[in-house]
Scaffold this motif. Structure first.
Motif, PDB file in Angstrom:
ATOM      1  N   ASN A   1       0.817  -1.221   0.000  1.00 19.08           N
ATOM      2  CA  ASN A   1       0.000   0.000   0.000  1.00 19.08           C
ATOM      3  C   ASN A   1       0.850   1.270   0.000  1.00 19.08           C
TER       4      ASN A   1
ATOM      5  N   GLU B   1      -4.564   9.378  -7.439  1.00 14.96           N
ATOM      6  CA  GLU B   1      -5.141   8.036  -7.466  1.00 14.96           C
ATOM      7  C   GLU B   1      -6.442   8.086  -8.260  1.00 14.96           C
ATOM      8  N   ASN B   2      -6.520   7.271  -9.312  1.00 18.36           N
ATOM      9  CA  ASN B   2      -7.673   7.309 -10.228  1.00 18.36           C
ATOM     10  C   ASN B   2      -7.941   8.745 -10.681  1.00 18.36           C
TER      11      ASN B   2
ATOM     12  N   THR C   1      -4.469  13.089  -4.152  1.00 24.91           N
ATOM     13  CA  THR C   1      -4.730  12.589  -2.800  1.00 24.91           C
ATOM     14  C   THR C   1      -3.672  12.995  -1.780  1.00 24.91           C
TER      15      THR C   1
ATOM     16  N   LEU D   1      -0.763   4.939  -0.009  1.00 32.05           N
ATOM     17  CA  LEU D   1      -1.905   5.115  -0.896  1.00 32.05           C
ATOM     18  C   LEU D   1      -3.221   5.005  -0.133  1.00 32.05           C
ATOM     19  N   LYS D   2      -4.187   5.819  -0.528  1.00 27.37           N
ATOM     20  CA  LYS D   2      -5.536   5.723   0.054  1.00 27.37           C
ATOM     21  C   LYS D   2      -6.236   4.469  -0.455  1.00 27.37           C
ATOM     22  N   ASN D   3      -5.971   4.157  -1.734  1.00 29.22           N
ATOM     23  CA  ASN D   3      -6.553   2.986  -2.380  1.00 29.22           C
ATOM     24  C   ASN D   3      -5.431   2.231  -3.087  1.00 29.22           C
ATOM     25  N   PRO D   4      -4.889   1.191  -2.469  1.00 28.91           N
ATOM     26  CA  PRO D   4      -3.742   0.484  -3.045  1.00 28.91           C
ATOM     27  C   PRO D   4      -3.999  -0.109  -4.438  1.00 28.91           C
ATOM     28  N   SER D   5      -5.268  -0.319  -4.801  1.00 33.37           N
ATOM     29  CA  SER D   5      -5.576  -0.897  -6.110  1.00 33.37           C
ATOM     30  C   SER D   5      -5.873   0.161  -7.167  1.00 33.37           C
ATOM     31  N   ALA D   6      -5.778   1.432  -6.808  1.00 34.07           N
ATOM     32  CA  ALA D   6      -6.083   2.513  -7.751  1.00 34.07           C
ATOM     33  C   ALA D   6      -4.991   2.642  -8.803  1.00 34.07           C
TER      34      ALA D   6
END
Length: 330
Positions: A203, A222-223, A227, A294-299
């Motif tokens: 992450n 992110e996306n 962020t 990361l706020k969203n590791p999969s972004a």
């Protein structure tokens, strides 16, 4: 080392050979409002051993520089070009820095280390330590800190630098836009000789921003949504004694290390350099590694680095485990 025109020491012999090919070891010239000085700053400690030396200037060189700069108006920019960084020099170092501080603007250009480092000396004079055109110890496509082989470009208006950037020249790294390499915080690096692994977790995003200094801002999207900003990892170098090699699992990298273990893994683990007593030579220092959770590791991720002049550089590709595509063929 005491030497004169008839001395048989290698110190003077090497100097004379240099002079035959290139000219004086200490010289200067003017270009516009800039006075550029080039000086030898390698002092040998033992007259018969070329590996024993330190950075600095002889008393005679210091007197020469005093006389040279006495003819330069204090309103000018002065650039001092040397081999060994002033940050690691000793003999007459402070005397030389005091001379440079007399001028409106002062910069130091150096190399020697095979890594990039941009920051002021303790006297406030900005020093640009350049990565090597030949890479890590004269053979690799990248330096020990992961910077591509390359050179710096500076633009000067009057007595002020208005732009500077680093430009690699090997294929895939030969664009001004190529200023960042990204890793996951748990990336594995190296090869059959040795594996390394960061321990930050998947992450966490790591960014090697090659030419960065304290004035740069490194933003994360992110996306496609901003962020937050990345944080520079404070300089911390680990050597062989602190990183015992494992024969069964990856050598774990401490989380406070500022070194680029993708590059270290390439040189030590993948290619097989730095084995035995030379290991420390390949555990290179690093001064421009950033991290971010990361706020969203999969972004999908994009990192944008903004330099002191407002130039923006972006990177969205995250280098995978042991991926040395285009850097070193198996």
């Amino acid at each position: 080392i005491s030497a004169d025109e008839t001395s048989s020491t290698f110190d003077l012999k090497c100097q004379r050979e240099f002079e035959k090919v290139f000219g004086p070891i200490n010289y200067s010239w003017n270009r516009g409002d800039v006075h550029i000085v080039c000086m030898r700053n390698v002092i040998y400690d033992i007259a018969t051993d070329a590996s024993k030396y330190h950075g600095g200037f002889t008393d005679a060189q210091y007197k020469w520089l005093q006389q040279d700069l006495a003819l330069v108006p204090k309103s000018k920019m002065v650039i001092l070009c040397v081999h060994i960084p002033m940050l690691s020099s000793s003999t007459n170092k402070q005397n030389v820095l005091t001379l440079l501080k007399q001028f409106k603007t002062g910069h130091i250009m150096s190399g020697h280390t095979h890594y990039m480092r941009n920051e002021p000396t303790r006297s406030g004079i900005y020093e640009h330590i350049h990565a090597a055109v030949c890479g890590n110890w004269w053979w690799s496509k990248v330096n020990g800190d992961g910077c591509p082989n390359g050179y710096a470009v500076y633009k000067i208006d009057g007595t002020e630098m208005t732009d500077w950037y680093y430009k690699g020249f090997n294929e895939g790294m030969n664009s001004r836009d190529y200023q960042i390499r990204l890793y996951r915080g748990n990336i594995k690096t190296g090869g059959s000789k040795e594996y390394f692994q960061y321990q930050h977790g998947s992450n966490v995003l790591l960014a090697n921003v090659f030419n960065a200094d304290s004035s740069w801002t490194v933003k994360v999207y992110e996306n496609d949504t901003y962020t937050g900003d990345m944080t520079l990892i404070k300089n911390k170098k680990y050597d062989a004694d602190a990183l015992p090699k494992s024969s069964t699992s990856p050598t774990l990298v401490p989380n406070d290390s500022s070194q680029d273990f993708w590059a270290i893994g390439l040189h030590i683990g993948y290619v097989g350099r730095g084995q035995g007593t030379s290991r420390n030579s390949y555990l290179t220092n690093g001064f421009h590694l950033y991290k971010y959770t990361l706020k969203n590791p999969s972004a999908s991720v994009k990192v944008v680095a903004i330099d002191r002049f407002g130039n923006e550089y972006s990177q969205s590709t995250i280098t995978g485990d042991c991926d040395y595509t285009g850097v070193k063929k198996p």
